[in-house]
Design an enzyme around this catalytic site. Structure first.
Site, mmCIF file in Angstrom:
data_model
loop_
_atom_site.group_PDB
_atom_site.id
_atom_site.type_symbol
_atom_site.label_atom_id
_atom_site.label_comp_id
_atom_site.label_asym_id
_atom_site.label_seq_id
_atom_site.Cartn_x
_atom_site.Cartn_y
_atom_site.Cartn_z
ATOM 1 N N GLU A 126 0.830 -1.191 0.000
ATOM 2 C CA GLU A 126 0.000 0.000 0.000
ATOM 3 C C GLU A 126 0.870 1.249 0.000
ATOM 4 O OE1 GLU A 126 -4.033 -0.996 2.274
ATOM 5 O OE2 GLU A 126 -2.301 -1.336 3.532
ATOM 6 N N CYS A 139 3.612 8.448 1.153
ATOM 7 C CA CYS A 139 4.074 7.469 2.134
ATOM 8 C C CYS A 139 4.175 6.140 1.401
ATOM 9 C CB CYS A 139 3.070 7.403 3.283
ATOM 10 S SG CYS A 139 3.460 6.178 4.539
ATOM 11 N N CYS A 146 6.310 -7.083 6.871
ATOM 12 C CA CYS A 146 7.431 -6.588 7.664
ATOM 13 C C CYS A 146 7.836 -7.678 8.638
ATOM 14 C CB CYS A 146 7.023 -5.320 8.431
ATOM 15 S SG CYS A 146 8.392 -4.538 9.337
ATOM 16 N N CYS A 150 6.529 -5.535 15.495
ATOM 17 C CA CYS A 150 6.062 -4.603 16.533
ATOM 18 C C CYS A 150 4.584 -4.916 16.816
ATOM 19 C CB CYS A 150 6.241 -3.154 16.084
ATOM 20 S SG CYS A 150 7.961 -2.753 15.679
ATOM 21 N N CYS A 153 1.527 -2.676 15.498
ATOM 22 C CA CYS A 153 1.509 -2.274 14.090
ATOM 23 C C CYS A 153 0.828 -3.347 13.251
ATOM 24 C CB CYS A 153 2.941 -2.064 13.611
ATOM 25 S SG CYS A 153 3.076 -1.757 11.833
ATOM 26 N N CYS A 377 -0.876 5.952 10.078
ATOM 27 C CA CYS A 377 0.321 5.253 10.551
ATOM 28 C C CYS A 377 -0.013 3.896 11.136
ATOM 29 C CB CYS A 377 0.999 6.049 11.651
ATOM 30 S SG CYS A 377 1.309 7.736 11.214
#
Ligand code: SAH
Length: 388
Positions: A126, A139, A146, A150, A153, A377
């Site tokens: 994205e 962004c 990933c 975390c 996230c 975010c």
């Protein structure tokens, strides 16, 4: 279960900057076909060599670069300066379509738009375009998924699918630039002024391709898109060796460090790579980066209710940052589906901010654009939603 604090021996050749990550973190994508080569993977000399390999003259590569980076097209029909018989072959070999827009979502009267992209191997990523008065920020994702895990996230929950190629990163920006140039974004025709590596992925775990992308984004037109280096931000969980390497590149891009806690006890949990590189090491690397580049480092801090938002943690953070070339971005946590955490209370956010400001630490509360379209975010989780 072995202790997650024990680093895995680097099973990868020396030079893998994320080698020695704690168990559970992945720095290497599984074995997959890499995306096809694209002009934006190559520097200008490499592009000419590629044209020669195709039996073409080197300057054909320069013409293709002009089409892609200046005219923002990869459609052979637009390339009337190339011999008609060679257009399709040249474009096919050097400008393959790497990404297909699967879905587009807009909010903020169309000035925020998120695109869900499908790569040629079916991986989803994205990107988000945000238009503000006087600036447009893209962004971008640097990896599909990933590996940094975390827990707050959305991308971190899905794990790593693979690294993106430089051209796949650049393609996200070219698409945004094209939409802006065509006047598709409210506010009239415009250009991209800023690119932040804050989409999916850990950019410094895909170092070579991210660096290639930064060069393509910032090289002057028509070798690249001609965006100012100062307009680029690379955001990292804190891969210390890679921060050191980036500091030596002679670039003036901004570094953002996702700190989220001033103390190792909590940061080990919120940003698991902290088990490998501690707060003090990460910040030392950040200050060395600031010294090498003259650029203020952004310290990212997602405020999570009753987890990392206590007044004493604000004071501890202020002590770590006072007198340094740093700026704190406080981000109210965007709760992700299934998460036990939520954003801090407004009063606690104000107190946290005030305590930093009182000690002379520059601080702002980040706007949370795109929340309604899951484009804010930490909300990017393409693989989840593409399936459902
Ligand atoms: N891997 C890089 C870049 C991608 S995330 C990094 O960690 O820096 C970009 C920023 O969004 C990081 O600061 C990240 O910690 C933050 N973030 C992730 N999930 C979030 C969430 N749910 N709410 C608020 N910020 C989040």
């Amino acid at each position: 279960m072995p202790s997650p604090a024990v680093p895995v021996p680097a099973s990868v050749p020396g030079g893998d900057l994320a080698g020695g990550l704690p168990i559970g973190l992945t720095s290497r994508p599984g074995r997959r076909q890499p995306p096809p080569r694209h002009l934006a993977d190559l520097d200008p000399a490499g592009r000419r060599a590629a044209a020669s390999q195709l039996g073409q003259q080197g300057f054909r590569a320069d013409q293709l670069s002009r089409h892609y980076f200046a005219r923002l097209t990869d459609d052979p029909a637009d390339m009337t300066d190339l011999p008609a018989g060679d257009r399709a072959e040249l474009a096919g070999a050097l400008l393959p379509r790497l990404l297909t827009a699967e879905r587009e979502l807009t909010c903020d009267e169309g000035t925020t738009r998120k695109t869900l992209w499908r790569a040629l191997d079916g991986a989803y990523i994205e990107s988000v375009l945000m238009r503000y008065p006087g600036r447009v920020t893209m962004c971008v994702s640097s990896q599909a998924g990933c590996g940094m895990a975390c827990p707050f996230c959305a991308t971190g929950q899905a794990g790593l699918t693979r690294n993106l190629s430089a051209a796949e990163i650049v393609a996200q920006v070219v698409a945004g630039a094209r939409a802006l140039a065509a006047g598709e974004v409210p506010g009239g025709p415009g250009r991209i002024s800023n690119v932040v590596f804050m989409g999916m992925g850990e950019p410094l775990a895909n170092y070579a391709h991210v660096l290639g992308a930064v060069r393509r984004l910032t090289d002057p037109v028509p070798d690249g898109l001609g965006i100012s280096q100062r307009g680029i931000t690379v955001s990292t969980v804190g891969l210390v060796p890679a921060i050191g390497r980036l500091a030596g590149e002679g670039l003036s891009v901004r570094l953002a460090v996702s700190l989220h806690a001033p103390d190792d006890g909590l940061r080990d949990e919120l940003v698991p790579v902290n088990r490998r590189w501690k707060v003090a090491e990460v910040l030392a690397a950040a200050w060395a980066y600031a010294a090498a580049t003259g650029r203020r480092v952004s310290i990212e801090y997602a405020l999570i209710r009753d987890v990392n938002d206590q007044a004493w943690r604000a004071d501890a953070l202020a002590r770590l940052l006072a007198g340094q070339l740093a700026h704190v971005n406080l981000i109210p946590l965007n709760p992700t589906p299934g998460s036990r955490w939520t954003a801090s209370r407004p009063a606690d956010m104000r107190e946290f901010e005030a305590r930093l400001a009182a000690r002379g630490v520059p601080v702002t509360v980040r706007d949370t654009r795109g929340t309604q379209i899951d484009g804010a975010c930490g909300q990017l989780a393409a693989t989840d939603r593409a399936g459902g």
